[in-house]
Scaffold this motif. Structure first.
Motif, PDB file in Angstrom:
ATOM      1  N   GLN A 270      -3.225  12.077  -5.554  1.00 25.96           N
ATOM      2  CA  GLN A 270      -2.951  12.980  -4.443  1.00 25.96           C
ATOM      3  C   GLN A 270      -3.307  12.335  -3.104  1.00 25.96           C
ATOM      4  OE1 GLN A 270      -1.545  16.167  -4.656  1.00 25.96           O
ATOM      5  NE2 GLN A 270      -1.161  15.470  -6.750  1.00 25.96           N
ATOM      6  N   PRO A 271      -2.717  12.828  -2.011  1.00 23.66           N
ATOM      7  CA  PRO A 271      -3.179  12.357  -0.701  1.00 23.66           C
ATOM      8  C   PRO A 271      -4.554  12.939  -0.395  1.00 23.66           C
ATOM      9  CG  PRO A 271      -1.604  14.139  -0.436  1.00 23.66           C
ATOM     10  CD  PRO A 271      -1.641  13.822  -1.907  1.00 23.66           C
ATOM     11  N   PRO A 272      -5.255  12.374   0.557  1.00 23.76           N
ATOM     12  CA  PRO A 272      -6.545  12.946   0.971  1.00 23.76           C
ATOM     13  C   PRO A 272      -6.379  14.350   1.526  1.00 23.76           C
ATOM     14  CG  PRO A 272      -6.305  10.699   1.779  1.00 23.76           C
ATOM     15  CD  PRO A 272      -4.957  11.124   1.265  1.00 23.76           C
ATOM     16  N   LYS A 273      -7.453  15.108   1.423  1.00 21.73           N
ATOM     17  CA  LYS A 273      -7.499  16.472   1.951  1.00 21.73           C
ATOM     18  C   LYS A 273      -8.743  16.607   2.799  1.00 21.73           C
ATOM     19  CE  LYS A 273      -8.353  21.220   0.400  1.00 21.73           C
ATOM     20  NZ  LYS A 273      -8.669  22.062  -0.776  1.00 21.73           N
ATOM     21  N   LEU A 274      -8.581  17.120   4.014  1.00 20.57           N
ATOM     22  CA  LEU A 274      -9.723  17.321   4.905  1.00 20.57           C
ATOM     23  C   LEU A 274     -10.589  18.467   4.399  1.00 20.57           C
ATOM     24  CD1 LEU A 274     -11.134  16.712   7.676  1.00 20.57           C
ATOM     25  CD2 LEU A 274      -9.640  18.502   8.635  1.00 20.57           C
ATOM     26  N   ILE A 275     -11.902  18.237   4.294  1.00 18.38           N
ATOM     27  CA  ILE A 275     -12.791  19.317   3.896  1.00 18.38           C
ATOM     28  C   ILE A 275     -13.826  19.646   4.973  1.00 18.38           C
ATOM     29  CG2 ILE A 275     -12.490  19.141   1.402  1.00 18.38           C
ATOM     30  CD1 ILE A 275     -14.905  17.403   1.211  1.00 18.38           C
ATOM     31  N   ILE A 276     -14.247  18.681   5.747  1.00 16.59           N
ATOM     32  CA  ILE A 276     -15.253  18.888   6.792  1.00 16.59           C
ATOM     33  C   ILE A 276     -14.846  18.089   8.027  1.00 16.59           C
ATOM     34  CG2 ILE A 276     -17.654  18.477   7.493  1.00 16.59           C
ATOM     35  CD1 ILE A 276     -17.640  20.550   5.360  1.00 16.59           C
ATOM     36  N   TYR A 277     -14.975  18.687   9.214  1.00 16.87           N
ATOM     37  CA  TYR A 277     -14.824  17.938  10.461  1.00 16.87           C
ATOM     38  C   TYR A 277     -15.999  18.254  11.370  1.00 16.87           C
ATOM     39  CZ  TYR A 277     -12.888  22.313  12.375  1.00 16.87           C
ATOM     40  OH  TYR A 277     -12.696  23.623  12.770  1.00 16.87           O
ATOM     41  N   TRP A 278     -16.135  17.486  12.431  1.00 12.94           N
ATOM     42  CA  TRP A 278     -17.314  17.591  13.296  1.00 12.94           C
ATOM     43  C   TRP A 278     -18.606  17.580  12.480  1.00 12.94           C
ATOM     44  CZ3 TRP A 278     -15.152  22.016  16.884  1.00 12.94           C
ATOM     45  CH2 TRP A 278     -14.336  21.450  17.876  1.00 12.94           C
ATOM     46  N   ALA A 279     -18.621  16.815  11.441  1.00 12.61           N
ATOM     47  CA  ALA A 279     -19.770  16.563  10.559  1.00 12.61           C
ATOM     48  C   ALA A 279     -20.197  17.758   9.716  1.00 12.61           C
ATOM     49  CB  ALA A 279     -20.965  16.059  11.370  1.00 12.61           C
ATOM     50  N   SER A 280     -19.985  18.980  10.200  1.00 10.56           N
ATOM     51  CA  SER A 280     -20.511  20.130   9.463  1.00 10.56           C
ATOM     52  C   SER A 280     -19.621  21.368   9.490  1.00 10.56           C
ATOM     53  CB  SER A 280     -21.898  20.511  10.016  1.00 10.56           C
ATOM     54  OG  SER A 280     -21.810  20.847  11.385  1.00 10.56           O
TER      55      SER A 280
ATOM     56  N   ARG B 272      -9.720  18.858  18.905  1.00 11.27           N
ATOM     57  CA  ARG B 272     -10.754  18.643  17.907  1.00 11.27           C
ATOM     58  C   ARG B 272     -11.122  17.178  17.738  1.00 11.27           C
ATOM     59  NH1 ARG B 272      -9.315  22.034  12.473  1.00 11.27           N
ATOM     60  NH2 ARG B 272      -9.528  19.945  11.586  1.00 11.27           N
ATOM     61  N   GLY B 273     -10.320  16.326  18.306  1.00  6.51           N
ATOM     62  CA  GLY B 273     -10.526  14.905  18.050  1.00  6.51           C
ATOM     63  C   GLY B 273      -9.422  14.408  17.157  1.00  6.51           C
ATOM     64  N   SER B 274      -9.719  13.482  16.258  1.00  2.00           N
ATOM     65  CA  SER B 274      -8.660  12.882  15.450  1.00  2.00           C
ATOM     66  C   SER B 274      -8.918  12.973  13.957  1.00  2.00           C
ATOM     67  CB  SER B 274      -8.451  11.426  15.865  1.00  2.00           C
ATOM     68  OG  SER B 274      -8.027  11.355  17.198  1.00  2.00           O
ATOM     69  N   ASP B 275      -9.607  14.029  13.532  1.00  2.00           N
ATOM     70  CA  ASP B 275      -9.661  14.266  12.097  1.00  2.00           C
ATOM     71  C   ASP B 275      -8.254  14.669  11.656  1.00  2.00           C
ATOM     72  OD1 ASP B 275     -10.564  16.805  13.625  1.00  2.00           O
ATOM     73  OD2 ASP B 275      -9.840  17.577  11.708  1.00  2.00           O
ATOM     74  N   LEU B 276      -7.895  14.332  10.434  1.00  2.46           N
ATOM     75  CA  LEU B 276      -6.528  14.528   9.952  1.00  2.46           C
ATOM     76  C   LEU B 276      -6.486  15.732   9.022  1.00  2.46           C
ATOM     77  CD1 LEU B 276      -5.761  10.765   9.343  1.00  2.46           C
ATOM     78  CD2 LEU B 276      -5.014  12.186  11.258  1.00  2.46           C
ATOM     79  N   ASP B 277      -5.941  16.840   9.533  1.00  2.54           N
ATOM     80  CA  ASP B 277      -5.997  18.082   8.766  1.00  2.54           C
ATOM     81  C   ASP B 277      -4.775  18.296   7.887  1.00  2.54           C
ATOM     82  OD1 ASP B 277      -4.711  20.898  10.579  1.00  2.54           O
ATOM     83  OD2 ASP B 277      -4.170  18.796  10.831  1.00  2.54           O
ATOM     84  N   LEU B 278      -3.757  17.480   8.048  1.00  5.05           N
ATOM     85  CA  LEU B 278      -2.551  17.603   7.224  1.00  5.05           C
ATOM     86  C   LEU B 278      -2.048  16.194   6.929  1.00  5.05           C
ATOM     87  CD1 LEU B 278      -0.324  19.471   6.016  1.00  5.05           C
ATOM     88  CD2 LEU B 278       0.877  19.205   8.204  1.00  5.05           C
ATOM     89  N   TRP B 279      -1.774  15.922   5.664  1.00  4.36           N
ATOM     90  CA  TRP B 279      -1.309  14.609   5.226  1.00  4.36           C
ATOM     91  C   TRP B 279       0.006  14.766   4.470  1.00  4.36           C
ATOM     92  CZ3 TRP B 279      -4.682   9.989   4.917  1.00  4.36           C
ATOM     93  CH2 TRP B 279      -5.942  10.185   5.502  1.00  4.36           C
ATOM     94  N   GLY B 280       0.842  13.740   4.566  1.00  6.52           N
ATOM     95  CA  GLY B 280       2.006  13.701   3.705  1.00  6.52           C
ATOM     96  C   GLY B 280       1.628  13.172   2.328  1.00  6.52           C
ATOM     97  N   GLN B 281       2.626  13.103   1.442  1.00  6.12           N
ATOM     98  CA  GLN B 281       2.399  12.614   0.087  1.00  6.12           C
ATOM     99  C   GLN B 281       2.376  11.089   0.013  1.00  6.12           C
ATOM    100  OE1 GLN B 281       1.738  14.257  -2.909  1.00  6.12           O
ATOM    101  NE2 GLN B 281       1.372  15.979  -1.537  1.00  6.12           N
ATOM    102  N   GLY B 282       2.852  10.439   1.071  1.00  9.81           N
ATOM    103  CA  GLY B 282       2.806   8.983   1.112  1.00  9.81           C
ATOM    104  C   GLY B 282       4.102   8.329   0.669  1.00  9.81           C
TER     105      GLY B 282
ATOM    106  N   ALA C 246       0.841  -1.200   0.000  1.00 15.78           N
ATOM    107  CA  ALA C 246       0.000   0.000   0.000  1.00 15.78           C
ATOM    108  C   ALA C 246       0.869   1.240   0.000  1.00 15.78           C
ATOM    109  CB  ALA C 246      -0.897   0.026   1.242  1.00 15.78           C
ATOM    110  N   VAL C 247       0.232   2.372  -0.236  1.00 16.17           N
ATOM    111  CA  VAL C 247       0.841   3.667   0.053  1.00 16.17           C
ATOM    112  C   VAL C 247       0.515   3.993   1.504  1.00 16.17           C
ATOM    113  CG1 VAL C 247       0.844   6.133  -0.459  1.00 16.17           C
ATOM    114  CG2 VAL C 247       0.688   4.454  -2.325  1.00 16.17           C
ATOM    115  N   TYR C 248       1.536   4.359   2.252  1.00 14.98           N
ATOM    116  CA  TYR C 248       1.386   4.672   3.671  1.00 14.98           C
ATOM    117  C   TYR C 248       1.495   6.184   3.859  1.00 14.98           C
ATOM    118  CZ  TYR C 248       1.541  -0.242   4.865  1.00 14.98           C
ATOM    119  OH  TYR C 248       1.232  -1.575   4.982  1.00 14.98           O
ATOM    120  N   TYR C 249       0.473   6.745   4.501  1.00 16.59           N
ATOM    121  CA  TYR C 249       0.424   8.180   4.779  1.00 16.59           C
ATOM    122  C   TYR C 249       0.513   8.428   6.282  1.00 16.59           C
ATOM    123  CZ  TYR C 249      -1.832   8.645   0.140  1.00 16.59           C
ATOM    124  OH  TYR C 249      -2.145   8.603  -1.198  1.00 16.59           O
ATOM    125  N   CYS C 250       1.182   9.508   6.643  1.00 17.74           N
ATOM    126  CA  CYS C 250       1.055  10.004   8.014  1.00 17.74           C
ATOM    127  C   CYS C 250       0.125  11.211   7.985  1.00 17.74           C
ATOM    128  CB  CYS C 250       2.408  10.367   8.619  1.00 17.74           C
ATOM    129  SG  CYS C 250       3.354  11.631   7.742  1.00 17.74           S
ATOM    130  N   GLY C 251      -0.551  11.439   9.101  1.00 18.06           N
ATOM    131  CA  GLY C 251      -1.499  12.540   9.182  1.00 18.06           C
ATOM    132  C   GLY C 251      -1.475  13.165  10.565  1.00 18.06           C
TER     133      GLY C 251
END
Lengths: 120, 113
Positions: B48-58, A103-113, A92-97
């Motif tokens: 591309q890697p994923p990009k965050l667009i929404i958190y906390w559902a809204s 805020r919890g654990s949503d990933l707001d910044l990702w590497g290129q993998g 697989a491609v492995y990403y860090c985030g």
């Protein structure tokens, strides 16, 4: 620039080991929790592991628990994933985030993998 | 484990029209202390890697165009892309981060009709 850069991927035989690194820059690494996520070729995203900002909390997905180890060195602004007992399905491609604990654990910044290929 | 089920698997929308993607969690992901649903949406363009667009559902992530919006109703979550643009062609994933293991939906591919 604020960024994450993964390294350490490559071709490894089944049963082998690899250590992935994720270098952080442009932000205060020690303030953030971090995760590893992978994506098999043509497939969706799979979360693998999480580590809190000072390494007090660690979680793993069942698919890698006991084989993979997440760690970090805040002095070196680096995150690691030690992978042992690699299997074909770990290809697989492995990403860090990055995430923010408030805020919890949503990933707001990702590497290129970095690509890991497990094959004989 | 909490299962996140997205629908549809793919959709084609004309430029300027609306795209709606649904995601259902197998159980509640509501954090009662702050009354937030711990659901995120990510956009992944080809190569591309994923990009965050929404958190906390809204809550829209900083810098994301306001044509992207998220909503919730119980265990049902929706990502809406209004006025679809060519650059919105991507696969979109929902994710719950309420409890470990964090889990992603299977993805929804959005194309231009």
């Amino acid at each position: 620039d604020v960024q994450l850069v993964e390294s350490g991927g490559g071709l490894v035989q089944p049963g082998g080991s690899l250590r992935l690194s994720c270098a952080a820059s442009g932000f205060t690494f020690s303030s953030n929790s971090m995760s590893w996520v992978r994506q098999a070729p043509g497939k969706g995203l799979e979360w693998l592991a999480y580590i809190s900002s000072i390494s007090t909390t660690i979680y793993y997905a069942d698919s890698v628990r006991g084989r993979f180890t997440i760690s970090r060195d805040n002095a070196k602004n680096s995150l690691y994933l030690q992978m042992n007992g690699l299997r074909d399905e770990d290809t697989a491609v492995y990403y860090c985030g990055r995430s923010w604990e408030v805020r919890g654990s949503d990933l707001d910044l990702w590497g290129q993998g970095t690509l890991v290929t497990v094959s004989s | 484990d909490i299962v996140m089920t997205q629908s549809p698997d793919s959709l084609a929308v004309s430029p300027g029209e609306r795209a709606t993607i649904n995601c259902k969690s197998s159980r509640s992901v509501l954090y009662h202390s702050n009354n937030k649903n711990y659901v995120a949406w990510y956009q992944q363009r080809p190569g591309q890697p994923p990009k965050l667009i929404i958190y906390w559902a809204s809550t829209r992530e900083s810098g994301v165009p306001d044509r992207f919006s998220g909503s919730d109703s119980g265990t049902d979550f929706t990502l809406t892309i209004s006025n679809l643009q060519a650059e919105d062609v991507a696969v979109y994933y929902c994710q719950q981060y309420y409890s470990s293991p964090w889990t992603f939906g299977q993805g929804t591919k959005v194309e231009i009709k």
